[in-house]
Motif scaffolding. Structure first.
Motif, PDB file in Angstrom:
ATOM      1  N   ALA A 117       0.820  -1.210   0.000  1.00 29.38           N
ATOM      2  CA  ALA A 117       0.000   0.000   0.000  1.00 29.38           C
ATOM      3  C   ALA A 117       0.855   1.262   0.000  1.00 29.38           C
ATOM      4  O   ALA A 117       0.376   2.353  -0.311  1.00 29.38           O
ATOM      5  CB  ALA A 117      -0.929   0.009   1.214  1.00 29.38           C
ATOM      6  N   GLY A 122      -0.190   3.272  -5.346  1.00 30.57           N
ATOM      7  CA  GLY A 122      -1.293   2.749  -4.545  1.00 30.57           C
ATOM      8  C   GLY A 122      -1.236   1.242  -4.496  1.00 30.57           C
ATOM      9  O   GLY A 122      -0.360   0.603  -5.063  1.00 30.57           O
ATOM     10  N   ARG A 123      -2.181   0.657  -3.813  1.00 31.71           N
ATOM     11  CA  ARG A 123      -2.168  -0.795  -3.664  1.00 31.71           C
ATOM     12  C   ARG A 123      -2.473  -1.489  -4.995  1.00 31.71           C
ATOM     13  O   ARG A 123      -3.485  -1.223  -5.624  1.00 31.71           O
ATOM     14  CB  ARG A 123      -3.219  -1.230  -2.625  1.00 31.71           C
ATOM     15  N   ARG A 125      -3.299  -5.096  -6.760  1.00 32.04           N
ATOM     16  CA  ARG A 125      -3.923  -6.339  -6.313  1.00 32.04           C
ATOM     17  C   ARG A 125      -3.836  -7.381  -7.407  1.00 32.04           C
ATOM     18  O   ARG A 125      -3.784  -7.070  -8.581  1.00 32.04           O
ATOM     19  CB  ARG A 125      -5.399  -6.105  -5.950  1.00 32.04           C
ATOM     20  N   ARG A 169      -5.163   0.171  -9.184  1.00 26.44           N
ATOM     21  CA  ARG A 169      -6.350   0.713  -8.541  1.00 26.44           C
ATOM     22  C   ARG A 169      -7.370   1.171  -9.593  1.00 26.44           C
ATOM     23  O   ARG A 169      -7.036   1.867 -10.532  1.00 26.44           O
ATOM     24  CB  ARG A 169      -5.954   1.886  -7.642  1.00 26.44           C
TER      25      ARG A 169
END
Length: 241
Positions: A117, A122-123, A125, A169
């Motif tokens: 993070a 940003g994170r 995934r 994101r």
């Protein structure tokens, strides 16, 4: 082997490089002692013992990388800073690809998960692995894992890659990851415009074709629809998916 055929002839019949067959025989006792069951057992044993990631082996290096990630340093900045701060200490060297790999690539994580993070983007995934209903979203002409060449599982020959997709994101951008099975080399493929099958095919093909021919053998990917163009990818690159 017991019939007395040459290694080159055996390689031709198996459609493998003579060097691959030679390495397999030498690794398992030589021509006189080689047995297929012994070779298969050895390959299974080696596959279960992957070399630990560098960040897992060095707590001192891992602590420093985690400290800088928590301060929102990028992996590229961290790799360069470590060279400056520890010019004569090889233990304190790590590439930015290794940092990304330890954060995101399945089974290689060595850094605390929450640090992802802290990346400036940003994170990121992993794309969720949701099974499709029968007949929906299936990819045609798929090659099953059981049909891969034996040398892929053996990890004896470089050029066999594992691929995956990291979604940014909002799902508007992505990064493709390519991990070479023998050396654990990581390549990152930017997909700023999205991850449609056409975009993924073009980006992966462009990156793969920058490699020497001996490093372009196979690519293992999951059943994500972003690889729907895998047949054309193979035609363009010669890399079997």
């Amino acid at each position: 082997m017991l019939a007395g055929e040459s290694l080159r002839r055996i390689a031709g019949r198996l459609r493998r490089a003579p060097s691959t067959v030679s390495s397999e025989v030498r690794r398992n006792g030589g021509r006189q002692r080689y047995r297929a069951w012994r070779g298969e057992a050895g390959a299974t044993r080696r596959a279960r013992r992957p070399r630990p990631a560098k960040l897992s082996r060095s707590p001192r290096l891992r602590r420093e990388v985690e400290r800088l990630l928590a301060q929102r340093w990028s992996p590229q900045q961290i790799a360069q800073r470590l060279k400056l701060d520890h010019p004569d200490d090889q233990e304190m060297r790590v590439s930015h690809e290794t940092i990304y790999q330890s954060l995101f690539v399945q089974s290689r994580g060595a850094l605390r998960t929450e640090l992802s993070a802290s990346l400036r983007s940003g994170r990121a995934r992993r794309r969720p692995q949701r099974p499709h209903p029968a007949g929906v979203g299936e990819i045609s002409h798929m090659v099953l894992l059981s049909e891969r060449p034996a040398e892929v599982a053996d990890r004896a020959v470089p050029g066999h890659w594992e691929g995956d997709l990291l979604i940014g994101r909002g799902g508007h951008s992505a990064i493709g990851t390519l991990v070479e099975r023998q050396t654990r080399l990581v390549l990152l493929v930017a997909l700023p415009a999205g991850c449609s099958a056409e975009l993924v095919r073009d980006a992966l093909a462009a990156r793969i074709m920058t490699l020497p021919e001996q490093l372009r053998r196979t690519l293992t990917w999951d059943r994500g629809k972003e690889m729907a163009e895998h047949v054309r990818f193979t035609v363009e690159t010669g890399v079997q998916v």
